[in-house]
Design an enzyme around this catalytic site. Structure first.
Site, PDB file in Angstrom:
ATOM      1  N   THR A 106       5.144  29.632 -97.575  1.00 53.23           N
ATOM      2  CA  THR A 106       6.568  29.956 -97.436  1.00 53.23           C
ATOM      3  C   THR A 106       6.775  30.684 -96.123  1.00 53.23           C
ATOM      4  O   THR A 106       5.985  31.569 -95.757  1.00 53.23           O
ATOM      5  CB  THR A 106       7.076  30.832 -98.591  1.00 53.23           C
ATOM      6  N   ARG A 134      13.313  20.892-105.916  1.00 50.97           N
ATOM      7  CA  ARG A 134      13.569  21.925-106.926  1.00 50.97           C
ATOM      8  C   ARG A 134      13.517  21.272-108.307  1.00 50.97           C
ATOM      9  O   ARG A 134      13.903  20.119-108.469  1.00 50.97           O
ATOM     10  CB  ARG A 134      14.943  22.559-106.711  1.00 50.97           C
ATOM     11  N   ASP A 140       6.732  36.381 -98.150  1.00 52.13           N
ATOM     12  CA  ASP A 140       7.145  37.324 -99.190  1.00 52.13           C
ATOM     13  C   ASP A 140       6.355  37.197-100.492  1.00 52.13           C
ATOM     14  O   ASP A 140       6.859  37.537-101.564  1.00 52.13           O
ATOM     15  CB  ASP A 140       8.643  37.148 -99.491  1.00 52.13           C
ATOM     16  N   GLY A 152      10.636  25.487-100.940  1.00 55.93           N
ATOM     17  CA  GLY A 152      10.978  25.196 -99.555  1.00 55.93           C
ATOM     18  C   GLY A 152       9.755  24.785 -98.761  1.00 55.93           C
ATOM     19  O   GLY A 152       8.672  25.345 -98.936  1.00 55.93           O
ATOM     20  N   ASP A 204       8.962  32.822 -95.440  1.00 52.61           N
ATOM     21  CA  ASP A 204       9.485  34.176 -95.628  1.00 52.61           C
ATOM     22  C   ASP A 204       8.396  35.249 -95.658  1.00 52.61           C
ATOM     23  O   ASP A 204       8.699  36.438 -95.556  1.00 52.61           O
ATOM     24  CB  ASP A 204      10.299  34.264 -96.925  1.00 52.61           C
ATOM     25  N   GLU A 223      17.972  44.744 -79.909  1.00 53.89           N
ATOM     26  CA  GLU A 223      18.453  46.126 -79.939  1.00 53.89           C
ATOM     27  C   GLU A 223      18.608  46.645 -81.370  1.00 53.89           C
ATOM     28  O   GLU A 223      18.444  47.834 -81.620  1.00 53.89           O
ATOM     29  CB  GLU A 223      19.797  46.222 -79.213  1.00 53.89           C
ATOM     30  N   ARG A 243      16.116  35.881 -97.613  1.00 56.18           N
ATOM     31  CA  ARG A 243      17.045  36.298 -98.670  1.00 56.18           C
ATOM     32  C   ARG A 243      16.643  37.640 -99.267  1.00 56.18           C
ATOM     33  O   ARG A 243      17.467  38.533 -99.441  1.00 56.18           O
ATOM     34  CB  ARG A 243      17.114  35.223 -99.761  1.00 56.18           C
ATOM     35  N   ILE A 293      16.331  25.156 -88.853  1.00 57.59           N
ATOM     36  CA  ILE A 293      15.432  24.940 -87.727  1.00 57.59           C
ATOM     37  C   ILE A 293      14.182  25.811 -87.873  1.00 57.59           C
ATOM     38  O   ILE A 293      13.104  25.475 -87.372  1.00 57.59           O
ATOM     39  CB  ILE A 293      16.142  25.238 -86.389  1.00 57.59           C
ATOM     40  N   GLN A 294      14.319  26.914 -88.586  1.00 57.49           N
ATOM     41  CA  GLN A 294      13.201  27.844 -88.767  1.00 57.49           C
ATOM     42  C   GLN A 294      12.077  27.253 -89.621  1.00 57.49           C
ATOM     43  O   GLN A 294      10.942  27.713 -89.566  1.00 57.49           O
ATOM     44  CB  GLN A 294      13.698  29.139 -89.404  1.00 57.49           C
ATOM     45  N   GLY A 341      12.513  41.859 -78.466  1.00 55.72           N
ATOM     46  CA  GLY A 341      13.180  43.013 -77.870  1.00 55.72           C
ATOM     47  C   GLY A 341      14.621  43.187 -78.287  1.00 55.72           C
ATOM     48  O   GLY A 341      15.461  43.613 -77.491  1.00 55.72           O
ATOM     49  N   ASP A 392       7.048  32.051-104.470  1.00 60.69           N
ATOM     50  CA  ASP A 392       7.199  32.768-105.733  1.00 60.69           C
ATOM     51  C   ASP A 392       7.520  31.848-106.909  1.00 60.69           C
ATOM     52  O   ASP A 392       6.860  31.878-107.945  1.00 60.69           O
ATOM     53  CB  ASP A 392       8.298  33.831-105.572  1.00 60.69           C
ATOM     54  N   GLU A 441      19.531  37.001 -93.618  1.00 58.36           N
ATOM     55  CA  GLU A 441      20.617  36.474 -94.449  1.00 58.36           C
ATOM     56  C   GLU A 441      20.786  37.248 -95.755  1.00 58.36           C
ATOM     57  O   GLU A 441      21.874  37.256 -96.341  1.00 58.36           O
ATOM     58  CB  GLU A 441      20.364  35.000 -94.766  1.00 58.36           C
TER      59      GLU A 441
END
Length: 319
Positions: free
Chosen positions: A125, A72, A129, A11, A127, A187, A171, A250-251, A185, A103, A222
């Site tokens: 990445t 990919r 991660d 990605g 993420d 909740e 993920r 969009i992220q 902020g 990864d 997600e």
């Protein structure tokens, strides 16, 4: 070392272009030629390459995505396919490779190392991660994109006195959800690394309503479930509807933040230094504000862990 190559895989992440630029310019400073491999490992096995010079990477540090494109390539798991990629590089006179990705990209890189080809990994990445490094290229930009989106959603939530569920990427890792939840902020935040309790979520909503709060923001990664699934569970529990916003790809987009540009520049340059020193199978990272490198297998031997202290703090502050 006279010539090296660089590719981006998996990605895309904001800051990848800054890392490519750093690899090319650091190498040029030391008189080393650089070849850009298009479309990741797929381009490697197809011999899709282009020479990169100072002009090739001019004006890309501020751009999102990846100048070299990404794709990919499941077939790269096959030994014969990996060897084809190595043969293509050796035929082009390439003596070392910088792989920018997450990864899956690292696994492909390690396969090349095991076959005797020098490779260094750079973590790219959103993420965040990749074990072994505290931050990856793209995380900070994605985080700011999510926080900005949540701020705008809260304006609507306040105006219409609705509760919103915001689904974000993640993920297997909840860093985007966790950091964004604390910064915006929220909740309630649901992440893959921590169990959730539906009754606790409802209790938080009820406590807010009891003190006159008309809206709430719930963030779900997600990897836990979709925003629509959570909305359905809450409706079955409370009989109240919640609006759902799925931020999606969009992220991944947008101009990288200053932090990501600096981090990518440091990582890319260090990767070139490692190849110049004759090192291979190393992954670049940052710990305690210092750029470091470590054995690439470490990225697979440990699972990503969320910062539990941030999760605890988020729950305390959203009381």
């Amino acid at each position: 070392m006279k010539k090296i190559a660089v590719l981006t895989s998996g990605g895309d992440a904001p800051g990848m272009n800054a890392a490519i630029r750093a690899v090319v310019r650091k190498a040029a400073y030391h008189g080393i030629d650089v070849v850009g491999i298009k479309h990741g490992y797929d381009g490697l096995i197809k011999g899709s390459m282009e020479n990169l010079d100072l002009g090739s990477v001019g004006g890309i540090i501020q751009r999102g995505g990846t100048h070299l494109n990404s794709a990919r390539c499941p077939e790269f798991k096959e030994d014969a396919v990996q060897q084809r990629g190595i043969d293509n590089m050796r035929e082009a006179g390439i003596e070392g490779l910088v792989v920018i990705g997450g990864d899956g990209s690292y696994r492909g890189a390690l396969d090349l190392v095991k076959k005797g080809f020098p490779v260094v990994g750079v973590p790219g990445t959103i993420d965040n991660d990749v074990p072994g490094t505290e931050y990856t290229i793209g995380f900070d930009t994605a985080l700011n994109t999510v926080v900005e989106s949540i701020d705008k959603i809260r304006d609507t939530a306040t105006s219409h006195e609705n509760s919103f569920i915001v689904e974000v990427m993640g993920r297997d890792a909840g860093d985007i959800a966790l950091w964004a939840g604390l910064a915006a902020g929220a909740e309630t935040v649901l992440i893959p690394e921590e169990d959730y309790n539906l009754d606790d979520i409802v209790a938080r909503l009820d406590r807010g309503a009891a003190r006159g709060k008309k809206h709430s923001i719930i963030i779900v990664a997600e990897g836990v479930m979709s925003g629509n699934e959570l909305a359905k569970l809450l409706y079955e529990k409370t009989g109240k509807e919640t609006r759902v916003s799925v931020l999606g790809h969009i992220q991944r987009g947008g101009s990288p933040t200053a932090r990501d540009r600096v981090l990518a520049s440091q990582f890319g340059a260090h990767a070139v230094e490692l190849l110049m020193e004759g090192k291979s199978g190393r992954a670049v990272g940052i710990r305690n504000h210092q750029v470091i490198d470590y054995d690439m297998p470490e990225a697979f031997e440990k699972n990503h862990e969320a910062d539990v202290s941030l999760y605890t703090l988020m729950k305390e502050l959203s009381i």
